[in-house]
Design an enzyme around this catalytic site. Structure first.
Site, PDB file in Angstrom:
ATOM      1  N   PHE A  95       0.756  -1.150  -0.009  1.00 53.32           N
ATOM      2  CA  PHE A  95      -0.006   0.201   0.170  1.00 53.32           C
ATOM      3  C   PHE A  95       0.828   1.275   0.033  1.00 53.32           C
ATOM      4  O   PHE A  95       1.759   1.291   0.922  1.00 53.32           O
ATOM      5  CB  PHE A  95      -0.641   0.136   1.319  1.00 53.32           C
ATOM      6  CG  PHE A  95      -1.920   1.173   1.135  1.00 53.32           C
ATOM      7  CD1 PHE A  95      -3.083   1.073   0.400  1.00 53.32           C
ATOM      8  CD2 PHE A  95      -1.772   2.308   1.719  1.00 53.32           C
ATOM      9  CE1 PHE A  95      -3.762   2.022   0.337  1.00 53.32           C
ATOM     10  CE2 PHE A  95      -2.793   3.358   1.688  1.00 53.32           C
ATOM     11  CZ  PHE A  95      -3.600   3.245   1.151  1.00 53.32           C
ATOM     12  N   ASP A 145       9.264   2.648   1.476  1.00 58.63           N
ATOM     13  CA  ASP A 145       8.206   3.381   2.177  1.00 58.63           C
ATOM     14  C   ASP A 145       8.039   2.863   3.607  1.00 58.63           C
ATOM     15  O   ASP A 145       7.529   1.962   4.110  1.00 58.63           O
ATOM     16  CB  ASP A 145       6.982   2.880   1.225  1.00 58.63           C
ATOM     17  CG  ASP A 145       5.449   3.384   1.687  1.00 58.63           C
ATOM     18  OD1 ASP A 145       5.764   4.133   2.811  1.00 58.63           O
ATOM     19  OD2 ASP A 145       4.554   3.363   1.008  1.00 58.63           O
ATOM     20  N   LYS A 166       2.799   9.804   8.647  1.00 63.63           N
ATOM     21  CA  LYS A 166       2.226   9.290   9.825  1.00 63.63           C
ATOM     22  C   LYS A 166       2.624   9.945  11.158  1.00 63.63           C
ATOM     23  O   LYS A 166       2.123  10.831  11.695  1.00 63.63           O
ATOM     24  CB  LYS A 166       1.936   7.886   9.835  1.00 63.63           C
ATOM     25  CG  LYS A 166       1.021   7.352   8.782  1.00 63.63           C
ATOM     26  CD  LYS A 166       0.882   5.634   8.917  1.00 63.63           C
ATOM     27  CE  LYS A 166      -0.100   5.136   7.898  1.00 63.63           C
ATOM     28  NZ  LYS A 166      -1.552   5.297   7.843  1.00 63.63           N
TER      29      LYS A 166
END
Ligand SMILES: Cc1ncc(COP(=O)(O)O)c(C=O)c1O
Length: 397
Positions: free
Chosen positions: A140, A225, A254
Protein backbone atom coordinates in the site's frame (compact mmCIF):
# COMPACT_ATOMS: atom_id res chain seq x y z
CA UNK A 1 -21.91 17.83 22.18
CA UNK A 2 -24.10 16.37 19.38
CA UNK A 3 -25.10 12.71 19.75
CA UNK A 4 -23.55 9.97 17.60
CA UNK A 5 -26.81 9.78 15.65
CA UNK A 6 -26.73 13.51 14.85
CA UNK A 7 -23.08 13.24 13.76
CA UNK A 8 -23.91 10.26 11.50
CA UNK A 9 -26.84 12.11 9.92
CA UNK A 10 -24.71 15.20 9.23
CA UNK A 11 -21.86 13.09 7.83
CA UNK A 12 -24.22 11.22 5.47
CA UNK A 13 -25.67 14.50 4.23
CA UNK A 14 -22.51 16.57 3.82
CA UNK A 15 -19.37 14.42 3.62
CA UNK A 16 -18.39 12.43 0.54
CA UNK A 17 -19.12 8.83 1.42
CA UNK A 18 -15.67 7.32 0.78
CA UNK A 19 -15.30 5.60 4.17
CA UNK A 20 -17.20 2.62 5.54
CA UNK A 21 -17.20 4.14 9.01
CA UNK A 22 -17.52 2.33 12.33
CA UNK A 23 -20.30 3.91 14.42
CA UNK A 24 -18.18 5.75 16.99
CA UNK A 25 -17.25 9.46 17.10
CA UNK A 26 -14.20 10.34 19.17
CA UNK A 27 -14.07 13.68 20.89
CA UNK A 28 -11.04 13.61 23.19
CA UNK A 29 -7.78 11.73 23.72
CA UNK A 30 -4.97 11.46 26.24
CA UNK A 31 -2.03 9.09 25.85
CA UNK A 32 -3.37 5.67 24.82
CA UNK A 33 -6.94 6.62 25.79
CA UNK A 34 -9.80 8.02 23.72
CA UNK A 35 -13.30 9.13 24.70
CA UNK A 36 -16.33 9.08 22.39
CA UNK A 37 -19.33 11.39 22.02
CA UNK A 38 -21.31 9.23 24.44
CA UNK A 39 -18.65 9.50 27.16
CA UNK A 40 -17.24 5.95 26.74
CA UNK A 41 -13.51 5.37 27.26
CA UNK A 42 -11.31 3.25 24.97
CA UNK A 43 -7.75 1.96 24.78
CA UNK A 44 -6.47 3.05 21.37
CA UNK A 45 -4.38 0.20 19.99
CA UNK A 46 -4.41 1.62 16.45
CA UNK A 47 -3.12 5.18 17.04
CA UNK A 48 -5.19 6.58 14.17
CA UNK A 49 -3.55 4.22 11.76
CA UNK A 50 -0.06 4.09 13.26
CA UNK A 51 0.00 7.89 13.49
CA UNK A 52 -0.14 9.07 17.12
CA UNK A 53 3.01 7.22 18.17
CA UNK A 54 3.52 9.47 21.19
CA UNK A 55 -0.12 9.12 22.23
CA UNK A 56 -2.97 11.59 22.01
CA UNK A 57 -2.66 15.19 23.18
CA UNK A 58 1.02 14.86 24.07
CA UNK A 59 1.70 17.94 26.25
CA UNK A 60 5.09 18.79 24.68
CA UNK A 61 3.74 18.54 21.14
CA UNK A 62 0.70 20.58 22.17
CA UNK A 63 2.94 23.28 23.70
CA UNK A 64 5.16 23.40 20.61
CA UNK A 65 2.10 23.73 18.36
CA UNK A 66 0.51 26.45 20.47
CA UNK A 67 3.77 28.38 20.66
CA UNK A 68 4.36 28.12 16.91
CA UNK A 69 0.74 29.02 16.13
CA UNK A 70 1.25 32.29 17.96
CA UNK A 71 4.45 33.00 16.02
CA UNK A 72 4.07 31.84 12.42
CA UNK A 73 1.88 29.08 10.98
CA UNK A 74 2.61 29.40 7.29
CA UNK A 75 4.85 31.04 4.75
CA UNK A 76 5.08 30.24 1.07
CA UNK A 77 7.83 27.96 -0.17
CA UNK A 78 8.82 30.87 -2.42
CA UNK A 79 10.66 32.04 0.72
CA UNK A 80 12.89 30.40 3.32
CA UNK A 81 11.79 29.33 6.77
CA UNK A 82 14.32 28.20 9.36
CA UNK A 83 12.38 25.19 10.66
CA UNK A 84 12.32 23.32 7.34
CA UNK A 85 16.09 22.85 6.93
CA UNK A 86 16.42 22.20 10.68
CA UNK A 87 13.92 19.34 10.43
CA UNK A 88 15.48 18.07 7.19
CA UNK A 89 18.90 17.94 8.87
CA UNK A 90 17.47 16.03 11.83
CA UNK A 91 15.86 13.45 9.56
CA UNK A 92 18.99 13.20 7.45
CA UNK A 93 21.01 12.51 10.61
CA UNK A 94 18.65 9.69 11.60
CA UNK A 95 18.97 8.26 8.09
CA UNK A 96 22.76 8.24 8.16
CA UNK A 97 23.47 11.58 6.48
CA UNK A 98 24.31 12.60 2.95
CA UNK A 99 20.74 13.19 1.83
CA UNK A 100 18.15 15.90 1.28
CA UNK A 101 14.44 16.06 2.08
CA UNK A 102 11.25 17.27 0.37
CA UNK A 103 8.24 17.93 2.59
CA UNK A 104 4.61 17.28 1.75
CA UNK A 105 1.55 16.67 3.86
CA UNK A 106 0.83 12.95 3.78
CA UNK A 107 2.21 9.52 3.01
CA UNK A 108 0.80 9.54 -0.49
CA UNK A 109 2.48 12.89 -1.18
CA UNK A 110 5.79 11.63 0.19
CA UNK A 111 5.54 8.64 -2.16
CA UNK A 112 4.35 10.76 -5.08
CA UNK A 113 7.51 12.81 -4.62
CA UNK A 114 9.61 9.62 -4.56
CA UNK A 115 7.97 8.37 -7.77
CA UNK A 116 8.42 11.66 -9.60
CA UNK A 117 12.02 11.84 -8.40
CA UNK A 118 12.64 8.27 -9.64
CA UNK A 119 11.25 9.20 -13.08
CA UNK A 120 13.46 12.27 -13.32
CA UNK A 121 16.46 10.26 -12.14
CA UNK A 122 15.65 7.43 -14.58
CA UNK A 123 15.42 9.84 -17.50
CA UNK A 124 18.78 11.33 -16.59
CA UNK A 125 20.33 7.86 -16.11
CA UNK A 126 19.19 5.98 -19.19
CA UNK A 127 16.72 8.09 -21.12
CA UNK A 128 12.97 8.69 -21.31
CA UNK A 129 12.08 4.98 -21.57
CA UNK A 130 13.47 4.35 -18.10
CA UNK A 131 10.41 5.17 -15.99
CA UNK A 132 9.08 1.83 -14.75
CA UNK A 133 8.67 1.22 -11.02
CA UNK A 134 8.40 -2.25 -9.53
CA UNK A 135 6.49 -2.76 -6.30
CA UNK A 136 4.96 -5.70 -4.48
CA UNK A 137 1.55 -7.28 -4.50
CA UNK A 138 -0.37 -6.49 -1.29
CA UNK A 139 1.66 -3.29 -0.85
CA UNK A 140 0.00 0.00 0.00
CA UNK A 141 1.54 3.28 -1.11
CA UNK A 142 -1.39 5.72 -1.19
CA UNK A 143 -4.51 6.79 -3.06
CA UNK A 144 -3.31 9.41 -5.54
CA UNK A 145 -3.28 8.08 -9.10
CA UNK A 146 0.46 7.33 -9.17
CA UNK A 147 0.65 5.91 -5.64
CA UNK A 148 -2.48 3.87 -6.33
CA UNK A 149 -0.76 2.54 -9.45
CA UNK A 150 2.20 1.53 -7.26
CA UNK A 151 -0.14 -0.06 -4.70
CA UNK A 152 -0.26 -3.80 -5.36
CA UNK A 153 -3.98 -4.27 -4.73
CA UNK A 154 -5.83 -4.67 -8.04
CA UNK A 155 -9.28 -4.33 -6.43
CA UNK A 156 -8.43 -0.79 -5.25
CA UNK A 157 -7.13 0.13 -8.72
CA UNK A 158 -9.98 -1.25 -10.80
CA UNK A 159 -12.51 1.64 -10.46
CA UNK A 160 -9.86 4.18 -11.54
CA UNK A 161 -8.46 2.65 -14.70
CA UNK A 162 -6.61 3.72 -16.72
CA UNK A 163 -3.87 4.47 -14.18
CA UNK A 164 -0.51 6.07 -15.04
CA UNK A 165 1.68 3.63 -16.96
CA UNK A 166 4.95 2.08 -15.91
CA UNK A 167 3.91 0.41 -12.64
CA UNK A 168 4.40 -3.34 -12.35
CA UNK A 169 4.02 -5.70 -9.39
CA UNK A 170 5.82 -8.81 -8.19
CA UNK A 171 5.10 -11.17 -5.27
CA UNK A 172 6.52 -9.77 -2.00
CA UNK A 173 9.50 -11.81 -0.87
CA UNK A 174 10.19 -13.46 -4.24
CA UNK A 175 13.69 -12.36 -5.31
CA UNK A 176 13.58 -14.39 -8.55
CA UNK A 177 10.35 -12.69 -9.67
CA UNK A 178 11.87 -9.27 -9.01
CA UNK A 179 15.05 -10.14 -10.87
CA UNK A 180 13.02 -11.37 -13.86
CA UNK A 181 10.97 -8.16 -13.94
CA UNK A 182 13.97 -5.88 -13.62
CA UNK A 183 14.63 -4.89 -17.23
CA UNK A 184 16.28 -1.74 -18.59
CA UNK A 185 13.00 0.23 -18.27
CA UNK A 186 13.06 -0.03 -14.47
CA UNK A 187 14.26 3.08 -12.63
CA UNK A 188 13.18 2.06 -9.12
CA UNK A 189 11.82 -0.58 -6.78
CA UNK A 190 9.43 0.57 -4.06
CA UNK A 191 8.82 -1.65 -1.00
CA UNK A 192 7.67 -1.58 2.61
CA UNK A 193 9.81 -3.33 5.24
CA UNK A 194 6.55 -4.58 6.76
CA UNK A 195 3.44 -4.40 4.58
CA UNK A 196 1.09 -2.67 6.99
CA UNK A 197 -2.20 -2.28 5.12
CA UNK A 198 -1.57 -5.51 3.19
CA UNK A 199 -1.95 -7.61 6.34
CA UNK A 200 1.14 -6.91 8.50
CA UNK A 201 3.57 -8.94 6.38
CA UNK A 202 7.24 -8.46 7.31
CA UNK A 203 9.81 -8.87 4.54
CA UNK A 204 11.26 -12.40 4.76
CA UNK A 205 14.82 -12.64 6.12
CA UNK A 206 17.37 -11.69 3.49
CA UNK A 207 14.80 -10.30 1.03
CA UNK A 208 15.55 -6.59 1.46
CA UNK A 209 19.30 -7.27 1.24
CA UNK A 210 18.78 -9.22 -2.01
CA UNK A 211 16.60 -6.44 -3.46
CA UNK A 212 19.14 -3.84 -2.45
CA UNK A 213 21.89 -5.88 -4.13
CA UNK A 214 19.85 -6.20 -7.31
CA UNK A 215 19.10 -2.47 -7.38
CA UNK A 216 22.80 -1.70 -6.98
CA UNK A 217 23.73 -4.19 -9.73
CA UNK A 218 21.16 -2.79 -12.19
CA UNK A 219 21.66 0.84 -11.12
CA UNK A 220 18.02 1.22 -10.05
CA UNK A 221 16.81 3.14 -6.99
CA UNK A 222 15.61 1.34 -3.90
CA UNK A 223 12.72 3.31 -2.39
CA UNK A 224 11.68 2.26 1.12
CA UNK A 225 8.15 3.33 2.00
CA UNK A 226 8.49 3.90 5.74
CA UNK A 227 5.23 5.82 6.03
CA UNK A 228 3.80 3.23 8.44
CA UNK A 229 6.98 1.54 9.69
CA UNK A 230 9.15 4.63 10.19
CA UNK A 231 10.10 6.52 13.35
CA UNK A 232 10.29 3.76 15.92
CA UNK A 233 7.17 1.77 15.08
CA UNK A 234 9.06 -1.49 14.43
CA UNK A 235 11.40 -1.15 17.43
CA UNK A 236 14.10 0.60 15.40
CA UNK A 237 14.06 4.06 13.91
CA UNK A 238 13.23 2.65 10.47
CA UNK A 239 11.86 -0.71 9.39
CA UNK A 240 14.66 -1.20 6.86
CA UNK A 241 17.16 -1.17 9.75
CA UNK A 242 16.08 -4.74 10.53
CA UNK A 243 17.94 -5.58 7.32
CA UNK A 244 21.50 -4.69 6.46
CA UNK A 245 20.69 -2.12 3.77
CA UNK A 246 20.69 1.58 3.05
CA UNK A 247 17.92 2.66 0.65
CA UNK A 248 18.37 5.46 -1.91
CA UNK A 249 15.02 7.02 -1.05
CA UNK A 250 12.97 6.82 2.16
CA UNK A 251 9.44 8.15 2.61
CA UNK A 252 7.87 9.12 5.94
CA UNK A 253 4.59 10.57 7.20
CA UNK A 254 2.13 9.25 9.81
CA UNK A 255 4.12 9.45 13.09
CA UNK A 256 6.26 12.38 11.97
CA UNK A 257 3.76 14.98 13.18
CA UNK A 258 2.05 12.73 15.77
CA UNK A 259 -1.19 13.56 13.94
CA UNK A 260 -0.29 16.96 12.47
CA UNK A 261 -0.21 16.37 8.69
CA UNK A 262 3.34 16.17 7.37
CA UNK A 263 5.11 13.85 4.94
CA UNK A 264 8.77 13.67 3.96
CA UNK A 265 10.71 12.17 1.10
CA UNK A 266 14.43 11.74 1.82
CA UNK A 267 16.88 10.88 -0.96
CA UNK A 268 20.63 10.48 -1.26
CA UNK A 269 21.97 13.84 -2.40
CA UNK A 270 23.02 12.57 -5.87
CA UNK A 271 19.49 11.25 -6.37
CA UNK A 272 17.85 14.38 -4.94
CA UNK A 273 19.89 16.38 -7.47
CA UNK A 274 17.70 14.97 -10.26
CA UNK A 275 15.10 17.59 -9.24
CA UNK A 276 15.62 21.17 -10.36
CA UNK A 277 13.73 24.19 -9.02
CA UNK A 278 10.20 24.05 -10.41
CA UNK A 279 10.08 20.26 -10.76
CA UNK A 280 8.04 19.63 -7.63
CA UNK A 281 6.23 21.71 -5.01
CA UNK A 282 3.62 21.79 -2.28
CA UNK A 283 1.86 24.87 -0.90
CA UNK A 284 1.77 23.58 2.66
CA UNK A 285 4.77 21.24 2.58
CA UNK A 286 7.28 21.91 5.37
CA UNK A 287 5.41 24.92 6.69
CA UNK A 288 6.49 26.19 10.11
CA UNK A 289 3.58 24.71 12.10
CA UNK A 290 4.01 21.15 10.83
CA UNK A 291 7.81 21.32 10.93
CA UNK A 292 7.70 22.54 14.52
CA UNK A 293 5.41 19.63 15.47
CA UNK A 294 7.78 17.17 13.80
CA UNK A 295 10.81 18.65 15.56
CA UNK A 296 9.01 18.29 18.90
CA UNK A 297 8.16 14.68 17.99
CA UNK A 298 11.81 13.90 17.21
CA UNK A 299 12.95 15.61 20.45
CA UNK A 300 10.68 13.39 22.53
CA UNK A 301 11.44 10.25 20.52
CA UNK A 302 15.20 10.70 20.88
CA UNK A 303 15.12 11.75 24.54
CA UNK A 304 12.82 8.90 25.62
CA UNK A 305 14.34 6.23 23.33
CA UNK A 306 10.94 5.59 21.79
CA UNK A 307 12.22 2.93 19.32
CA UNK A 308 13.68 0.98 22.28
CA UNK A 309 10.41 1.28 24.16
CA UNK A 310 8.51 0.02 21.10
CA UNK A 311 10.84 -2.96 20.87
CA UNK A 312 10.35 -3.81 24.54
CA UNK A 313 6.59 -3.25 24.61
CA UNK A 314 6.20 -5.04 21.27
CA UNK A 315 7.68 -8.21 22.73
CA UNK A 316 5.24 -8.15 25.66
CA UNK A 317 2.28 -7.57 23.32
CA UNK A 318 3.40 -10.23 20.81
CA UNK A 319 3.96 -12.80 23.57
CA UNK A 320 0.53 -12.09 25.03
CA UNK A 321 -1.21 -12.23 21.64
CA UNK A 322 0.39 -15.59 20.86
CA UNK A 323 -1.29 -17.02 23.98
CA UNK A 324 -4.78 -15.66 23.18
CA UNK A 325 -7.42 -18.25 22.30
CA UNK A 326 -7.80 -18.76 18.54
CA UNK A 327 -4.52 -17.04 17.60
CA UNK A 328 -2.42 -19.26 15.31
CA UNK A 329 0.49 -16.86 14.74
CA UNK A 330 1.64 -13.31 15.39
CA UNK A 331 3.34 -11.38 12.57
CA UNK A 332 5.14 -8.06 12.54
CA UNK A 333 7.88 -6.11 14.25
CA UNK A 334 7.91 -3.91 17.34
CA UNK A 335 4.48 -2.41 17.85
CA UNK A 336 3.15 -3.16 14.36
CA UNK A 337 1.64 -6.58 14.91
CA UNK A 338 -0.96 -8.78 13.25
CA UNK A 339 -2.62 -11.61 15.18
CA UNK A 340 -3.66 -14.30 12.73
CA UNK A 341 -6.77 -16.16 13.85
CA UNK A 342 -7.72 -19.76 13.16
CA UNK A 343 -10.89 -18.59 11.36
CA UNK A 344 -11.82 -15.58 9.18
CA UNK A 345 -13.48 -13.73 12.07
CA UNK A 346 -11.18 -10.70 12.41
CA UNK A 347 -14.12 -8.34 11.68
CA UNK A 348 -16.37 -9.70 14.45
CA UNK A 349 -13.39 -9.88 16.83
CA UNK A 350 -12.47 -6.22 16.18
CA UNK A 351 -16.13 -5.25 16.76
CA UNK A 352 -16.25 -7.21 20.02
CA UNK A 353 -13.01 -5.51 21.11
CA UNK A 354 -14.55 -2.11 20.39
CA UNK A 355 -17.58 -3.10 22.45
CA UNK A 356 -15.18 -3.99 25.26
CA UNK A 357 -13.34 -0.65 24.97
CA UNK A 358 -10.37 -1.64 22.79
CA UNK A 359 -9.64 -0.16 19.36
CA UNK A 360 -7.97 -2.54 16.87
CA UNK A 361 -8.75 -3.30 13.25
CA UNK A 362 -9.32 -6.24 10.96
CA UNK A 363 -6.49 -5.77 8.45
CA UNK A 364 -7.37 -9.07 6.71
CA UNK A 365 -10.34 -11.42 7.12
CA UNK A 366 -8.30 -13.55 9.54
CA UNK A 367 -5.87 -10.96 10.95
CA UNK A 368 -6.34 -8.29 13.63
CA UNK A 369 -3.84 -5.42 13.57
CA UNK A 370 -2.32 -3.82 16.68
CA UNK A 371 -0.45 -0.52 16.43
CA UNK A 372 -0.72 1.22 19.81
CA UNK A 373 1.17 4.38 20.73
CA UNK A 374 4.84 3.55 21.27
CA UNK A 375 4.43 5.04 24.73
CA UNK A 376 1.90 2.34 25.70
CA UNK A 377 2.33 1.06 29.28
CA UNK A 378 2.57 -2.56 30.43
CA UNK A 379 -0.74 -2.22 32.28
CA UNK A 380 -2.42 -0.97 29.11
CA UNK A 381 -1.01 -3.90 27.15
CA UNK A 382 -2.30 -6.33 29.76
CA UNK A 383 -5.76 -4.74 29.73
CA UNK A 384 -5.85 -4.88 25.92
CA UNK A 385 -4.85 -8.55 25.96
CA UNK A 386 -7.66 -9.32 28.38
CA UNK A 387 -10.29 -7.65 26.16
CA UNK A 388 -8.86 -9.27 23.01
CA UNK A 389 -8.74 -12.72 24.64
CA UNK A 390 -12.39 -12.44 25.66
CA UNK A 391 -13.32 -11.43 22.10
CA UNK A 392 -11.44 -14.27 20.38
CA UNK A 393 -12.74 -16.85 22.88
CA UNK A 394 -16.33 -15.85 22.09
CA UNK A 395 -15.80 -15.63 18.32
CA UNK A 396 -13.85 -18.86 17.87
CA UNK A 397 -15.25 -21.28 20.48
C1 LIG B 1 3.03 2.21 3.79
C2 LIG B 1 2.09 3.33 3.48
N1 LIG B 1 2.39 4.17 2.48
C3 LIG B 1 1.58 5.20 2.18
C4 LIG B 1 0.41 5.42 2.87
C5 LIG B 1 -0.47 6.55 2.49
O1 LIG B 1 -0.43 7.55 3.46
P1 LIG B 1 -1.53 8.71 3.52
O2 LIG B 1 -2.83 8.06 3.86
O3 LIG B 1 -1.02 9.65 4.57
O4 LIG B 1 -1.56 9.34 2.17
C6 LIG B 1 0.06 4.56 3.92
C7 LIG B 1 -1.20 4.75 4.66
O5 LIG B 1 -1.70 3.89 5.34
C8 LIG B 1 0.93 3.48 4.23
O6 LIG B 1 0.64 2.64 5.22
Amino acid sequence: MPSLEDIQTADAAHVMQTYGRIPVAFVRGEGTRLWDSEGREYLDFLSGLAVTSLGHAHPEIADALADQARQLVHVSNLYYNDLQPTLAARLDGLLGGGGRVFFGNSGAEANECALKLARRWGTLHGGPARFHVLSAFRSFHGRTLATLAATGQPEKQEPFQPLPEGFRHVPFGDVGALEAAMDERVCAVMLEAVQGEGGVNPAPAGYLEAVSGLCAERDALFICDEVQTGLGRTGRWFGFEHADIRPDVVTLAKALGNGVPIGACWARAEVADAFSPGDHASTFGGQPLAARAALAVLDVMERDDIPGRADHAGKRLADGLALAPGVVSVRGLGLLLGAQLSAPVAGPVASACLGGGLIVNAVAPDTVRFAPPLTVTEDEIDSALEIFGRATREAIS
